[in-house]
Scaffold this motif. Sequence first.
Motif, PDB file in Angstrom:
ATOM      1  N   ARG A   1       0.816  -1.204   0.000  1.00 13.18           N
ATOM      2  CA  ARG A   1       0.000   0.000   0.000  1.00 13.18           C
ATOM      3  C   ARG A   1       0.857   1.264   0.000  1.00 13.18           C
ATOM      4  N   SER A   2       0.417   2.250  -0.759  1.00 11.43           N
ATOM      5  CA  SER A   2       1.077   3.549  -0.830  1.00 11.43           C
ATOM      6  C   SER A   2       0.079   4.617  -0.417  1.00 11.43           C
ATOM      7  N   SER A   3       0.473   5.469   0.515  1.00 15.17           N
ATOM      8  CA  SER A   3      -0.465   6.503   0.958  1.00 15.17           C
ATOM      9  C   SER A   3      -0.650   7.585  -0.109  1.00 15.17           C
TER      10      SER A   3
ATOM     11  N   ALA B   1      -3.016  -2.460  -4.160  1.00 13.23           N
ATOM     12  CA  ALA B   1      -2.023  -3.045  -3.262  1.00 13.23           C
ATOM     13  C   ALA B   1      -2.344  -4.511  -2.970  1.00 13.23           C
ATOM     14  N   GLU B   2      -1.311  -5.318  -2.892  1.00 14.07           N
ATOM     15  CA  GLU B   2      -1.379  -6.758  -2.569  1.00 14.07           C
ATOM     16  C   GLU B   2      -1.859  -7.623  -3.734  1.00 14.07           C
ATOM     17  N   GLU B   3      -2.293  -7.013  -4.824  1.00 14.53           N
ATOM     18  CA  GLU B   3      -2.728  -7.821  -5.968  1.00 14.53           C
ATOM     19  C   GLU B   3      -1.528  -8.122  -6.870  1.00 14.53           C
TER      20      GLU B   3
ATOM     21  N   PHE C   1       9.551   5.813  -5.741  1.00 15.62           N
ATOM     22  CA  PHE C   1       9.517   4.351  -5.942  1.00 15.62           C
ATOM     23  C   PHE C   1       8.303   3.799  -5.197  1.00 15.62           C
ATOM     24  N   LEU C   2       7.852   2.653  -5.646  1.00 19.61           N
ATOM     25  CA  LEU C   2       6.747   1.969  -4.974  1.00 19.61           C
ATOM     26  C   LEU C   2       7.311   0.844  -4.116  1.00 19.61           C
ATOM     27  N   ASP C   3       6.547   0.438  -3.132  1.00 23.06           N
ATOM     28  CA  ASP C   3       7.005  -0.639  -2.260  1.00 23.06           C
ATOM     29  C   ASP C   3       6.695  -1.970  -2.941  1.00 23.06           C
ATOM     30  N   SER C   4       7.446  -2.239  -3.979  1.00 27.93           N
ATOM     31  CA  SER C   4       7.225  -3.442  -4.781  1.00 27.93           C
ATOM     32  C   SER C   4       7.899  -4.647  -4.128  1.00 27.93           C
ATOM     33  N   ALA C   5       7.329  -5.811  -4.363  1.00 23.96           N
ATOM     34  CA  ALA C   5       7.910  -7.038  -3.790  1.00 23.96           C
ATOM     35  C   ALA C   5       7.709  -8.179  -4.774  1.00 23.96           C
ATOM     36  N   TYR C   6       8.655  -9.097  -4.774  1.00 25.64           N
ATOM     37  CA  TYR C   6       8.591 -10.304  -5.619  1.00 25.64           C
ATOM     38  C   TYR C   6       8.837 -11.452  -4.659  1.00 25.64           C
TER      39      TYR C   6
ATOM     40  N   THR D   1       2.966  -9.288   6.506  1.00 23.66           N
ATOM     41  CA  THR D   1       2.597 -10.655   6.175  1.00 23.66           C
ATOM     42  C   THR D   1       2.190 -10.735   4.707  1.00 23.66           C
ATOM     43  N   ASP D   2       2.914 -11.547   3.959  1.00 20.79           N
ATOM     44  CA  ASP D   2       2.558 -11.718   2.557  1.00 20.79           C
ATOM     45  C   ASP D   2       1.480 -12.781   2.443  1.00 20.79           C
TER      46      ASP D   2
END
Lengths: 444, 444
Positions: free
Chosen positions: A38-40, A104-106, A322-327, A345-346
């Motif tokens: 999530r990004s505010s 977010a989270e998708e 930048f976005l809080d991206s994750a892989y 928690t992913d």
Amino acid sequence: MDLERTPLLTDLYELTMLQTYYAHGMTEEAVFELFMRRSSHRGFFVAAGLDQGLEWLETLTFGDAELEWMRRSGLFSDAFIETMAGFRFSGRVNALPEGTVFFAEEPLLQIVAPLPEAQLIESRLMNILHYQTLIASKAARCRLVAGDTPVIDFGMRRAHGGEAGTWASRACYMAGFEATATCLGSARYGIPPTGTMAHAFVLAHDSEAEAFERFARNHPDNVVLLIDTHDVRRGAERVVEVAHRLAQDSIPVKGVRIDSGDLAANARMTREILDEGGLQDTRILVSGGLDEYRLETLLADGAPIDGVGVGSNVNTSADQPFLDSAYKLHYFRGKPRSKHSSGKTDLPGRKQIHRHYDGAGMMQGDTLGLMETADAATGLLKTVMENGRRLPAGDGSLADARERCQTQLHALPEGVRALREPAEYPVTLSAELEELLTQTAPER
Amino acid sequence: MDLERTPLLTDLYELTMLQTYYAHGMTEEAVFELFMRRSSHRGFFVAAGLDQGLEWLETLTFGDAELEWMRRSGLFSDAFIETMAGFRFSGRVNALPEGTVFFAEEPLLQIVAPLPEAQLIESRLMNILHYQTLIASKAARCRLVAGDTPVIDFGMRRAHGGEAGTWASRACYMAGFEATATCLGSARYGIPPTGTMAHAFVLAHDSEAEAFERFARNHPDNVVLLIDTHDVRRGAERVVEVAHRLAQDSIPVKGVRIDSGDLAANARMTREILDEGGLQDTRILVSGGLDEYRLETLLADGAPIDGVGVGSNVNTSADQPFLDSAYKLHYFRGKPRSKHSSGKTDLPGRKQIHRHYDGAGMMQGDTLGLMETADAATGLLKTVMENGRRLPAGDGSLADARERCQTQLHALPEGVRALREPAEYPVTLSAELEELLTQTAPER
């Protein structure tokens, strides 16, 4: 080593991990998902960069230079280097089509491949998709605020390197921009090119009027004159003088550009001068430090502005660079997996997204469920690559992505579109996914 | 079209202006200067990117694909396209050696070339030098705050494209970082590569201990274990268990990495556990959302941290994602020139910079004077290219630039180094330049 193709555009740890995976035969199928936290500052994201990501995956090989670097580094075994000499990506990719609005989270991308393959590609794949998504998401906000006013990308010079400058053209066009100033963006992606003149052009002439007239006669089909090198009022007055001379040869002054000062006030003054001079059809373009926030103010009070150029603030996504991206690994050896540390928690498992609309066609909410039981026909994630080869679904055009983006932007709930403190779009977890989440408590 | 070489990585207006310049024989020598305007977030800048800039200038030509795009665009005359087919950069370049600390309004690059040549190169040259200078300037702040603690670049995945990721390795190393995680940065620029493991590596194993032990036995020379996938305390305890087994085979655990939570508190707890377990030599690295501001807090209270990895915040220069860079015409046809609109008055003329030190070797102030009367031997701008070919002065190594940067950073007055509201470093104009500035009042 070709910057755009080399597998060394990766983090060292991808390679050191791979050496261990191969050494222990850990090559079973794994599922990784790329998503944003999530990004505010962003109520929504726009998926972009898939085309470049798939192209990179299709051509990914270790050439002689790469293998030689691995040897010289002294960090890897001969056996591993030999394995990498034969490396190809053989996996499946499920992804959101470019231009899709997501939250977010998708997962915007899901990789299903032997563990080492899925791991190696992390850094560059994120590098490609993160940046284009970042810029498409920023540009979409500009597009929404600008309404019918055309927006143009001017920002290559201060974009972070050449790839960013070129990709920004693409991401901005996808989000609904009209044109780009960057020639390579135009040449590669077929985006309309555009441009006016620099202050240096005016300074290189002994008078502004001479600069205007020479430029116009040399580019009779596209005369847009920059009027703020010295003084906007005088600049506008000179445009009127020059336009009358040019009219005798049927050369119209299509537009003027103002790049400094109070843009709204300057545009009003310029409009008056142009109108009084009979140049009612000459358009006024403005540029200089613009982004969605300043555009909102500028256009809200009805300044006579016919087009805007945006640059550094958009190309660098300056309010959120930048976005809080994750892989993350979400499935391996028949087991859903996820990281549970420190409040982040992913969501485990192979996921699919379904979207719900109200009667008026506005987006109501998404459900995140599990791929195994999902309806593939209606799920947002599409299979775009199989056995390392693109499928027709992965071959969408930029024009299609642009159209998709426009349609979805206009189906977004008002509050979610908001520039500041956007409302949270409802993304709910399916009962199955909720259950999986409680089952996969952290290993202790 | 090779991204790193193509002249189409430029703004369209550079080409449209050129067509007019050539049509009117405006090919006399021009002087353009690249400089930064004042930034409230940066007390100083570090010059970087010259090597890539010069390499680009040396190889700049229009290939068949570029000429074909120009033809297809319908925007240019045949005569102009033919001229561009023979285009080469033939000018002189004066520049600050890479790693030089400099200040607002001081040229870091000066181009002396026929007007069209000097104009065409604007967009890409700024794209190259702006980004590397942006990152070197950000990284230098991290370096100063970190004191003797090694800092490592981890940020490629969220850098803006691959060129940015690779150049960031270089700019950070120039500013004094110890190593980079990006393989291409290491391979291209000879920067030490470094890396640990990802959370996925731990998740792919059925237990954390198994993941640690496998990784260590597979990379016995460089065992750095990531301990926060599930729980930092348990992770540290497992490191101790595994280390005892590894010790039997003389494999040392060189370090652990913590990537989440309260890094200072986690480092203290981990230090205690490692020390009690006999691992006094095992280093603690931390990463996750770090920049100079958070480093200052983290290190100020004496947390037992032996190294830090920084990523997105530094690679995107997040608190200031672009600098107010400008490339302006300052001399043409025997006349100093400058733009005077809206309070942004540029300094006309061909400039040189002289720096003054106090008895202790600390920087006291700079003088901006005119190149014509300057002492070339002591001026900071050096001639690095002549007739489009690099001179030995333009061939400095990255190691030299790094050393230069360290020396200069430590000669900076305390207030100018400050992270917040830095003091303004004194840059005074020579009497000659002051006079020129008053003489070149705006044309009205």
